[in-house]
Motif scaffolding. Structure first.
Motif, PDB file in Angstrom:
ATOM      1  N   TYR A  48       0.816  -1.219   0.000  1.00  0.00           N
ATOM      2  CA  TYR A  48       0.000   0.000   0.000  1.00  0.00           C
ATOM      3  C   TYR A  48       0.847   1.266   0.000  1.00  0.00           C
ATOM      4  O   TYR A  48       0.312   2.368  -0.136  1.00  0.00           O
ATOM      5  CB  TYR A  48      -0.889   0.033   1.249  1.00  0.00           C
ATOM      6  CG  TYR A  48      -2.207  -0.705   1.152  1.00  0.00           C
ATOM      7  CD1 TYR A  48      -2.391  -1.769   0.274  1.00  0.00           C
ATOM      8  CD2 TYR A  48      -3.275  -0.336   1.965  1.00  0.00           C
ATOM      9  CE1 TYR A  48      -3.598  -2.441   0.209  1.00  0.00           C
ATOM     10  CE2 TYR A  48      -4.491  -1.005   1.899  1.00  0.00           C
ATOM     11  CZ  TYR A  48      -4.642  -2.055   1.029  1.00  0.00           C
ATOM     12  OH  TYR A  48      -5.847  -2.722   0.966  1.00  0.00           O
ATOM     13  N   ASP A  49       2.184   1.121   0.178  1.00  0.00           N
ATOM     14  CA  ASP A  49       3.008   2.297   0.464  1.00  0.00           C
ATOM     15  C   ASP A  49       4.221   2.435  -0.454  1.00  0.00           C
ATOM     16  O   ASP A  49       5.209   3.072  -0.092  1.00  0.00           O
ATOM     17  CB  ASP A  49       3.467   2.255   1.920  1.00  0.00           C
ATOM     18  CG  ASP A  49       4.271   0.991   2.244  1.00  0.00           C
ATOM     19  OD1 ASP A  49       4.364   0.095   1.373  1.00  0.00           O
ATOM     20  OD2 ASP A  49       4.795   0.895   3.371  1.00  0.00           O
ATOM     21  N   GLN A  56      -1.797   2.893  -2.233  1.00  0.00           N
ATOM     22  CA  GLN A  56      -3.193   3.269  -2.027  1.00  0.00           C
ATOM     23  C   GLN A  56      -3.284   4.792  -2.109  1.00  0.00           C
ATOM     24  O   GLN A  56      -2.656   5.508  -1.332  1.00  0.00           O
ATOM     25  CB  GLN A  56      -3.724   2.788  -0.681  1.00  0.00           C
ATOM     26  CG  GLN A  56      -5.216   3.061  -0.491  1.00  0.00           C
ATOM     27  CD  GLN A  56      -5.773   2.470   0.789  1.00  0.00           C
ATOM     28  OE1 GLN A  56      -5.109   2.491   1.825  1.00  0.00           O
ATOM     29  NE2 GLN A  56      -6.984   1.951   0.733  1.00  0.00           N
ATOM     30  N   GLU A  57      -4.043   5.267  -3.086  1.00  0.00           N
ATOM     31  CA  GLU A  57      -4.186   6.701  -3.302  1.00  0.00           C
ATOM     32  C   GLU A  57      -5.130   7.308  -2.256  1.00  0.00           C
ATOM     33  O   GLU A  57      -5.887   6.586  -1.602  1.00  0.00           O
ATOM     34  CB  GLU A  57      -4.740   6.957  -4.708  1.00  0.00           C
ATOM     35  CG  GLU A  57      -3.882   6.416  -5.839  1.00  0.00           C
ATOM     36  CD  GLU A  57      -2.613   7.213  -6.058  1.00  0.00           C
ATOM     37  OE1 GLU A  57      -2.423   8.236  -5.371  1.00  0.00           O
ATOM     38  OE2 GLU A  57      -1.806   6.815  -6.922  1.00  0.00           O
ATOM     39  N   GLY A  60      -8.645   6.177  -2.137  1.00  0.00           N
ATOM     40  CA  GLY A  60      -8.906   4.771  -1.870  1.00  0.00           C
ATOM     41  C   GLY A  60      -8.588   3.838  -3.022  1.00  0.00           C
ATOM     42  O   GLY A  60      -8.601   2.616  -2.857  1.00  0.00           O
ATOM     43  N   SER A  61      -8.298   4.387  -4.196  1.00  0.00           N
ATOM     44  CA  SER A  61      -7.947   3.554  -5.348  1.00  0.00           C
ATOM     45  C   SER A  61      -6.485   3.108  -5.224  1.00  0.00           C
ATOM     46  O   SER A  61      -5.765   3.538  -4.320  1.00  0.00           O
ATOM     47  CB  SER A  61      -8.160   4.332  -6.649  1.00  0.00           C
ATOM     48  OG  SER A  61      -7.290   5.458  -6.705  1.00  0.00           O
ATOM     49  N   PHE A  62      -6.068   2.248  -6.145  1.00  0.00           N
ATOM     50  CA  PHE A  62      -4.710   1.710  -6.085  1.00  0.00           C
ATOM     51  C   PHE A  62      -3.996   1.935  -7.412  1.00  0.00           C
ATOM     52  O   PHE A  62      -4.605   1.893  -8.486  1.00  0.00           O
ATOM     53  CB  PHE A  62      -4.749   0.214  -5.766  1.00  0.00           C
ATOM     54  CG  PHE A  62      -5.370  -0.082  -4.430  1.00  0.00           C
ATOM     55  CD1 PHE A  62      -4.621  -0.035  -3.263  1.00  0.00           C
ATOM     56  CD2 PHE A  62      -6.721  -0.388  -4.340  1.00  0.00           C
ATOM     57  CE1 PHE A  62      -5.204  -0.287  -2.035  1.00  0.00           C
ATOM     58  CE2 PHE A  62      -7.315  -0.641  -3.115  1.00  0.00           C
ATOM     59  CZ  PHE A  62      -6.556  -0.589  -1.953  1.00  0.00           C
ATOM     60  N   GLN A  88      -3.658  -5.384   1.852  1.00  0.00           N
ATOM     61  CA  GLN A  88      -2.300  -4.982   2.196  1.00  0.00           C
ATOM     62  C   GLN A  88      -1.537  -6.162   2.787  1.00  0.00           C
ATOM     63  O   GLN A  88      -1.972  -6.774   3.764  1.00  0.00           O
ATOM     64  CB  GLN A  88      -2.312  -3.829   3.199  1.00  0.00           C
ATOM     65  CG  GLN A  88      -0.915  -3.325   3.550  1.00  0.00           C
ATOM     66  CD  GLN A  88      -0.945  -2.145   4.497  1.00  0.00           C
ATOM     67  OE1 GLN A  88      -1.907  -1.953   5.241  1.00  0.00           O
ATOM     68  NE2 GLN A  88       0.102  -1.341   4.478  1.00  0.00           N
TER      69      GLN A  88
END
Length: 281
Positions: A48-49, A56-57, A60-62, A88
């Motif tokens: 996520y990072d 993860q924007e 909430g999108s990726f 995650q």
């Protein structure tokens, strides 16, 4: 007589209701991973990072290369993007997440190693990365030995940092922090001279809008990192399906498009798409 009839009707109604509830429960399982034809979902592990790979924007999108690869692969397995649930999976928990069945597969800068292959199965590799250095555009650091006397940043416990200190530049002043984001901020401010980890990760950070044009990759190829897609040990059927999906992603041009989109702004000189099963030591 009336009371007995009422009891019979009530019992019958209860039985019908129980059957209906049972059917509803069976049909609503969110663990169904049978593909779009079954209306189920598939859970996929990502980071996520890590900008450019798995992020993860704020909405909430990726986004990221791993996300694009995972989405393509899931599509080939029969899932629409709306049916993919990204989970995650931090580095230390990847093997456990697969063993528990928390996710169907993991695409998260997951380097294929003999130690990991004893615990999980891998499809791929789908990217060959290398340990590298990220420096400022005007930096004169051109090789590993140039780090002697310089301030080098990496995350706590990083094997990349240990590699530098033990074999390449023992006099480098190592600063260990909790996240690569802290390292990149330090590089921007000038409190450190270089950041080390996989070149794909460094390229992802450098490609962010707020850093565009400020940094460059040294291009040193200090190690080989074969990124694979992790699957639960023994699930050879899924491994075979994912390998076919990866081959198609390369052949139809989607793989290169994903590389250009996610790493292009950092001028990342990526390796060609690796062949399935070809591990570079």
């Amino acid at each position: 007589m009336f009371i007995m009839q009422l009891r019979k009707v009530t019992a019958a109604s209860a039985a019908v209701l129980a059957l209906a509830l049972s059917a509803t429960a069976c049909g609503s399982s969110d663990k169904d991973d049978s593909g779009s034809s079954g209306g189920g979902k598939i859970k996929v592990g990502i980071k996520y990072d890590q900008p450019g790979l798995g992020l993860q924007e704020p909405d909430g999108s990726f986004s990221g290369f791993d996300v694009d690869v995972a989405t393509y692969v899931a599509g080939q397995l029969g899932y629409k993007p709306s049916q993919i649930e990204f989970v995650q999976t931090k580095s230390a928990d990847r093997e456990n997440a697969l063993a528990r069945g928390d996710v169907k597969f993991i695409a998260a800068t997951y380097s294929i190693t003999d130690e990991r292959k004893a615990k999980v199965d891998f499809a791929g590799p789908y990217l060959l990365a290398h340990q590298d250095l990220l420096v400022k555009k005007a930096s004169t650091i051109a090789k590993g030995e140039d780090l002697n006397g310089k301030k080098l940043c990496s995350v706590t416990g990083s094997t990349s940092a240990q590699n530098i200190q033990q074999t390449i530049a023992p006099k480098a002043n190592l600063k260990e922090v909790g996240t690569y984001s802290e390292c990149i901020a330090g590089l921007q401010s000038g409190s450190v001279d270089a950041v080390t980890t996989d070149d794909s990760i460094l390229a992802g950070f450098a490609a962010q809008d707020k850093y565009k044009g400020q940094f460059k990759l040294a291009g040193l190829k200090l190690s080989n990192e074969n990124y694979g897609i992790g699957v639960k040990k023994g699930d050879t059927a899924t491994v075979d399906k994912i390998n076919k999906a990866l081959e198609k992603m390369v052949s139809d041009g989607s793989w290169q498009k994903a590389v250009d989109k996610n790493f292009g702004p950092a001028e990342y000189k990526n390796e060609p798409a690796p062949k399935i099963g070809a591990i570079v030591k």
